[in-house]
Scaffold this motif. Structure first.
Motif, PDB file in Angstrom:
ATOM      1  N   ARG A  87      63.806 -41.397  38.033  1.00 52.53           N
ATOM      2  CA  ARG A  87      63.910 -41.740  36.610  1.00 52.53           C
ATOM      3  C   ARG A  87      63.049 -42.966  36.295  1.00 52.53           C
ATOM      4  N   PHE A  90      59.374 -42.123  36.499  1.00 53.56           N
ATOM      5  CA  PHE A  90      58.979 -41.346  35.319  1.00 53.56           C
ATOM      6  C   PHE A  90      58.728 -42.278  34.128  1.00 53.56           C
ATOM      7  N   VAL A  91      59.694 -43.159  33.862  1.00 53.82           N
ATOM      8  CA  VAL A  91      59.563 -44.062  32.718  1.00 53.82           C
ATOM      9  C   VAL A  91      58.401 -45.037  32.931  1.00 53.82           C
ATOM     10  N   VAL A  94      55.023 -43.321  32.482  1.00 54.69           N
ATOM     11  CA  VAL A  94      54.684 -43.107  31.072  1.00 54.69           C
ATOM     12  C   VAL A  94      54.219 -44.419  30.444  1.00 54.69           C
ATOM     13  N   LEU A 126      51.050 -36.372  31.071  1.00 54.34           N
ATOM     14  CA  LEU A 126      52.275 -36.947  30.507  1.00 54.34           C
ATOM     15  C   LEU A 126      53.026 -35.939  29.665  1.00 54.34           C
ATOM     16  N   VAL A 127      52.298 -35.235  28.815  1.00 57.20           N
ATOM     17  CA  VAL A 127      52.943 -34.235  27.953  1.00 57.20           C
ATOM     18  C   VAL A 127      53.575 -33.152  28.812  1.00 57.20           C
ATOM     19  N   MET A 129      54.654 -33.397  31.980  1.00 49.78           N
ATOM     20  CA  MET A 129      55.838 -33.952  32.664  1.00 49.78           C
ATOM     21  C   MET A 129      57.023 -34.039  31.708  1.00 49.78           C
ATOM     22  N   LEU A 130      56.769 -34.540  30.507  1.00 45.05           N
ATOM     23  CA  LEU A 130      57.855 -34.692  29.532  1.00 45.05           C
ATOM     24  C   LEU A 130      58.403 -33.335  29.105  1.00 45.05           C
ATOM     25  N   LEU A 131      57.504 -32.353  28.935  1.00 44.22           N
ATOM     26  CA  LEU A 131      57.954 -31.003  28.546  1.00 44.22           C
ATOM     27  C   LEU A 131      58.828 -30.391  29.641  1.00 44.22           C
ATOM     28  N   GLN A 133      60.545 -31.979  31.918  1.00 42.73           N
ATOM     29  CA  GLN A 133      61.830 -32.690  31.961  1.00 42.73           C
ATOM     30  C   GLN A 133      62.748 -32.221  30.840  1.00 42.73           C
ATOM     31  N   LEU A 134      62.210 -32.127  29.628  1.00 39.32           N
ATOM     32  CA  LEU A 134      63.039 -31.742  28.484  1.00 39.32           C
ATOM     33  C   LEU A 134      63.553 -30.308  28.623  1.00 39.32           C
TER      34      LEU A 134
END
Lengths: 144, 67
Positions: A87, A90-91, A94, A126-127, A129-131, A133-134
């Protein structure tokens, strides 16, 4: 519909819990050190054009191997620490990707570069990874 | 917050962190983290601890008044 959602949840859980055996940790650490040594060594010789991207990719694979390897005793405390560290990674990743291009721009500007640029090369990663995760979070929440 | 008297229970049974960890199939650091209140164990691990010490779970773990 519900069955397919649950099957999807099971598939995600199987992938999330994937880990390499503990022995891969040493392989990953030694490979990383070797690759770093080669990266330093190549500065002193005429390097072929493919050396830098190849070594960079190999370093990422070796570090991923260390990251995915089990500990000697892989218990629930280790699992919670692993989740916490991912976590944070990840943060921080970003934030780093968002701030670093502007620091580069500022340094270029201060050093008087003709065309300082803001490099947004991290954006697709980044997009993605975030996608991931979401979507994983949403799917796991639905099927838990 | 959750506090525990794992150290006392260990002393009563005369087992080291290492021995307790081996009995439960976890690492010594896990036992140490629980004792220092840095880690709250899962229900499964709490039940295993209660079984090893032969006392109810709420005799090992207690909620403090903060929560």
């Amino acid at each position: 519909m519900r069955d397919s959602c649950e099957a999807e949840g099971r598939r995600i859980r199987r992938w999330i819990h994937f880990q390499l055996p503990h022995s891969y940790k040493k392989v990953g650490i030694w490979s990383s050190l070797l690759i770093i040594a080669l990266m330093i060594a190549k500065r002193f010789v005429a390097e072929p054009i493919w050396a830098k991207p190849l070594l960079s990719s190999l370093l990422i694979v070796a570090m991923l191997m260390v990251s995915l390897s089990k500990e000697k005793i892989e218990d629930e405390w280790i699992t919670s620490l692993r989740a916490l560290s991912y976590r944070w990674a990840f943060v921080m990743g970003v934030l780093y990707a968002l701030i670093q291009p502007y620091i580069n721009y500022a340094v270029d500007f201060i050093l008087g570069s003709d065309q300082p640029q803001v490099d947004t090369g991290y954006f697709p990663v980044l997009v993605f990874m975030l996608l991931v995760q979401l979507l994983c979070f949403h799917q796991l929440k639905r099927t838990s | 917050m959750l506090k525990n008297n794992l150290k006392v229970q260990r002393a009563i049974k005369d087992v080291t962190q290492e021995e307790l960890a081996n009995l439960l199939g976890v690492s010594r650091q896990t036992i140490n983290s629980i004792e220092k209140n840095r880690y709250v164990p899962s229900t499964v691990l709490a039940l295993k601890l209660s079984e090893v010490f032969g006392v109810p779970v709420n005799e090992i773990f207690q909620l403090t008044e903060e929560e």
